[in-house]
Design a protein around this motif. Structure first.
Motif, PDB file in Angstrom:
ATOM      1  N   UNK A   1       1.210  -1.038  -0.284  1.00  0.00           N
ATOM      2  CA  UNK A   1       0.378  -0.603   0.319  1.00  0.00           C
ATOM      3  C   UNK A   1       1.536   1.623  -0.060  1.00  0.00           C
ATOM      4  N   UNK A   2       0.682   2.121  -0.693  1.00  0.00           N
ATOM      5  CA  UNK A   2       1.148   3.393  -1.211  1.00  0.00           C
ATOM      6  C   UNK A   2       0.722   4.554  -0.717  1.00  0.00           C
ATOM      7  N   UNK A   3       0.575   4.961   0.462  1.00  0.00           N
ATOM      8  CA  UNK A   3      -0.752   6.284   1.477  1.00  0.00           C
ATOM      9  C   UNK A   3       0.270   7.369   1.983  1.00  0.00           C
ATOM     10  N   UNK A   4      -0.860   8.271   2.212  1.00  0.00           N
ATOM     11  CA  UNK A   4      -0.244   8.905   3.371  1.00  0.00           C
ATOM     12  C   UNK A   4      -1.361   9.480   4.231  1.00  0.00           C
ATOM     13  N   UNK A   5      -0.149  10.013   4.887  1.00  0.00           N
ATOM     14  CA  UNK A   5      -1.061  10.185   6.566  1.00  0.00           C
ATOM     15  C   UNK A   5       0.207  10.787   7.289  1.00  0.00           C
TER      16      UNK A   5
ATOM     17  N   UNK B   1      -7.214   0.089  -5.813  1.00  0.00           N
ATOM     18  CA  UNK B   1      -6.718   1.474  -5.140  1.00  0.00           C
ATOM     19  C   UNK B   1      -5.649   2.000  -5.317  1.00  0.00           C
ATOM     20  N   UNK B   2      -5.610   1.596  -3.366  1.00  0.00           N
ATOM     21  CA  UNK B   2      -3.804   2.415  -3.070  1.00  0.00           C
ATOM     22  C   UNK B   2      -2.624   1.168  -3.139  1.00  0.00           C
ATOM     23  N   UNK B   3      -3.327  -0.687  -3.611  1.00  0.00           N
ATOM     24  CA  UNK B   3      -2.247  -1.938  -3.454  1.00  0.00           C
ATOM     25  C   UNK B   3      -2.041  -1.590  -5.291  1.00  0.00           C
ATOM     26  N   UNK B   4      -0.200  -2.204  -4.466  1.00  0.00           N
ATOM     27  CA  UNK B   4       0.244  -2.045  -6.064  1.00  0.00           C
ATOM     28  C   UNK B   4       1.489  -3.438  -5.185  1.00  0.00           C
ATOM     29  N   UNK B   5       1.848  -4.286  -6.993  1.00  0.00           N
ATOM     30  CA  UNK B   5       1.914  -5.765  -6.665  1.00  0.00           C
ATOM     31  C   UNK B   5       3.716  -5.272  -7.092  1.00  0.00           C
TER      32      UNK B   5
END
Length: 108
Positions: A43-47, A89-93
């Protein structure tokens, strides 16, 4: 007709709202990488608080681990860079070389 009380009350509310806006501007979003140990997806996200975000995701999927935090907001850039690897979504392989590349290139 505005009373003395309502004028000062509204002035105080405006002051509080201004303080909240200033505080939000001070906070900085950080980009993070989390991995799902079962699927291997990243998951590539931001917070503003990636550790807290990890705990909220772990409540639904305990096999999620935070593997990197970056001081900048890189989410859009990384999503664009790896758009062909997006699962949902924000999930990558991503493979381990791609994860290492991100860590090496963007770590300050």
């Amino acid at each position: 007709m505005q009373t003395y009380y309502s004028y000062h009350f509204l002035k105080n509310v405006d002051s509080v709202l201004d303080s909240i806006k200033k505080e939000k501007k001070k906070r900085q979003s950080r980009t993070y990488l989390m991995i799902n140990r079962l699927s291997g997806y990243v998951k590539i996200g931001k917070s503003e608080n990636p550790k807290y975000r990890e705990s909220t995701l772990q409540s639904k999927e305990p096999q999620i681990d935070l593997i990197a935090i970056f001081k900048k907001d890189l989410e859009k850039e990384l999503h664009e860079l790896f758009k062909s690897k997006r699962v949902r979504g924000e999930w990558f392989d991503l493979n381990s070389q791609e994860i290492d590349y991100i860590k090496q290139k963007y770590t300050i």
